[in-house]
Scaffold this active site. Structure first.
Site, mmCIF file in Angstrom:
data_model
loop_
_atom_site.group_PDB
_atom_site.id
_atom_site.type_symbol
_atom_site.label_atom_id
_atom_site.label_comp_id
_atom_site.label_asym_id
_atom_site.label_seq_id
_atom_site.Cartn_x
_atom_site.Cartn_y
_atom_site.Cartn_z
ATOM 1 N N GLU A 68 -26.658 7.472 -50.712
ATOM 2 C CA GLU A 68 -26.200 8.186 -51.407
ATOM 3 C C GLU A 68 -27.093 8.114 -52.717
ATOM 4 O O GLU A 68 -27.729 9.009 -53.044
ATOM 5 C CB GLU A 68 -24.980 7.610 -51.635
ATOM 6 C CG GLU A 68 -24.281 7.305 -50.768
ATOM 7 C CD GLU A 68 -23.487 8.749 -50.515
ATOM 8 O OE1 GLU A 68 -23.641 9.586 -50.268
ATOM 9 O OE2 GLU A 68 -23.186 8.629 -49.193
ATOM 10 N N ASP A 166 -23.620 15.369 -44.103
ATOM 11 C CA ASP A 166 -25.000 15.987 -44.118
ATOM 12 C C ASP A 166 -26.052 16.875 -43.203
ATOM 13 O O ASP A 166 -26.158 18.326 -43.838
ATOM 14 C CB ASP A 166 -26.467 14.742 -44.510
ATOM 15 C CG ASP A 166 -25.905 13.643 -45.323
ATOM 16 O OD1 ASP A 166 -25.043 13.900 -46.425
ATOM 17 O OD2 ASP A 166 -26.392 12.946 -45.150
#
Ligand SMILES: [Zn+2]
Length: 378
Positions: A68, A166
């Site tokens: 992250e 993602d």
């Protein structure tokens, strides 16, 4: 305030874990201690397996935070305001405060996380093979090999083209880049996300029924989470896009009344609250905003004091997040309300009170606007 398991700051970014993270940590720790590690080497003692599982959970936590933070710092370098990373039951999230302005920013930022995971996969699996780790059957080497594997899986899973994973963001950026239409790109990427989600749910049910393994249940949960996230990401993005080219002041309902700061609480109850069936009013002194007052504030004043207490004495003063310049974009107003969980903001034209903008008005406008856009696209 919500309680967090832990919270720390690194490079200006807050990293924190919601309580639900504990559920994931315990589930992973338990499955490592009773299944994964004993399956590979049955010769170790229980306390060794437990210790290895704890190390594994810490390593997983580190790996997800690194993933992250890769999104976060690459995003920040590209001008994206990202200030928080939050861990929860299904992993982690870098919290975007606004949508990327260009497909290239989105593409690079989305790729950064999986690349970090693949890099960590390489590092951990190399470390596992060092002599220092004690050979493939040694506890330390087994934990390192597990972390290499889990980072590989994290990198690959996140690259599934299922928005808002993602890979879904990569897909969206590519469609946006090729077609130049962000709305359409979001539609396709989130449809792919919802498709994958349904697949996870069905596959999970199949595993659950055919093998009785609880892993199936986990996939069902992930599927439902992903489905909800895909849908809400799409709605949120469409809302932001719909609000992108209009000023906050243009969405203010013009007939919302204000209450004068000099009026007594008794008059306020009789003339405003009772007559207009509204929960609260903006309180103004001439053109200046003093705050807001409503039923709760009026009721808190003792009966005998209501005829002598002025509204200015009970008005709740607006905080710095409650106000916005009248000419600010409606998307900025939406972002501010979302971030601070507000139902309304006050618009100021210099010092002058210009109106109250409510979340309901914003959402209703965005909904109608999107409906109209859909009708035109056909
Ligand atoms: Zn990611």
């Amino acid at each position: 305030m919500r309680p967090y398991l832990f919270s720390f700051k690194i490079g200006g970014v807050v990293v924190r874990a919601e309580p639900s993270w504990l559920f994931l940590a315990l589930l992973v720790g338990w499955s490592l201690a009773v299944g994964f590690f004993p399956d590979q080497n049955a010769a170790l003692g229980t306390s060794t397996y437990v210790f290895m599982a704890i190390l594994g959970v810490f390593g997983l936590t580190f790996s997800i935070i690194a993933h992250e933070l890769a999104h976060t710092f690459v995003g920040r370098a590209l001008g994206m305001p990202i200030n928080r990373v939050t861990l929860f039951m299904f992993g982690g999230a870098a919290e975007l405060e606004e949508e990327p302005k260009s497909p290239m920013i989105e593409l690079v930022m989305a790729l950064a996380g999986p690349l970090m995971s693949l890099f960590l996969a390489l590092v951990f699996s190399q470390l596992a093979m060092l002599d220092l780790a004690g050979g493939p059957q040694a506890p330390l080497a087994m934990v390192l090999a597990y972390l290499g594997l889990i980072n590989l899986l994290l990198g690959l899973f996140n690259m599934l083209p299922a928005f808002p994973l993602d890979g879904g963001r990569v897909l969206r950026a590519l469609i946006w880049l090729l077609g130049g239409d962000r709305r359409k790109a979001t539609r396709w990427a989130s449809l792919a996300g919802e498709g994958f989600a349904v697949f996870f749910i069905l596959a999970g049910i199949y595993v659950l029924i055919s093998t009785g393994s609880l892993a199936g249940l986990w996939w069902v949960l992930i599927g439902f989470f992903l489905r909800g996230a895909a849908k809400s990401s799409r709605v949120e993005l469409e809302t932001r896009l719909a609000l992108g080219d209009i000023a906050a002041i243009d969405l203010v309902t013009p007939d919302i009344e204000t209450a004068d700061a000099g009026m007594t609480v008794a008059d306020f109850i009789a003339e405003k609250l009772v007559r207009h069936h509204r929960d609260w009013f903006a309180v103004t002194d001439g053109e200046r905003l003093v705050g807001r007052a409503g039923l709760a504030e009026a009721q808190a004043v003792p009966l005998e004091a209501r005829a002598t207490t002025r509204l200015s004495a009970i008005a709740i003063k607006p905080g710095v997040n409650d106000i916005l310049p009248a000419r600010a974009g409606a998307d900025r107003a939406f972002a501010q309300m979302q971030k601070h969980h507000l139902l309304r903001v006050y618009l100021l034209d210099g010092e002058r009170f210009a109106g109250t903008l409510s979340m309901v008005d914003l959402l209703e406008y965005a909904r109608l606007r999107n409906l109209f856009a859909d009708a035109r696209l056909g």
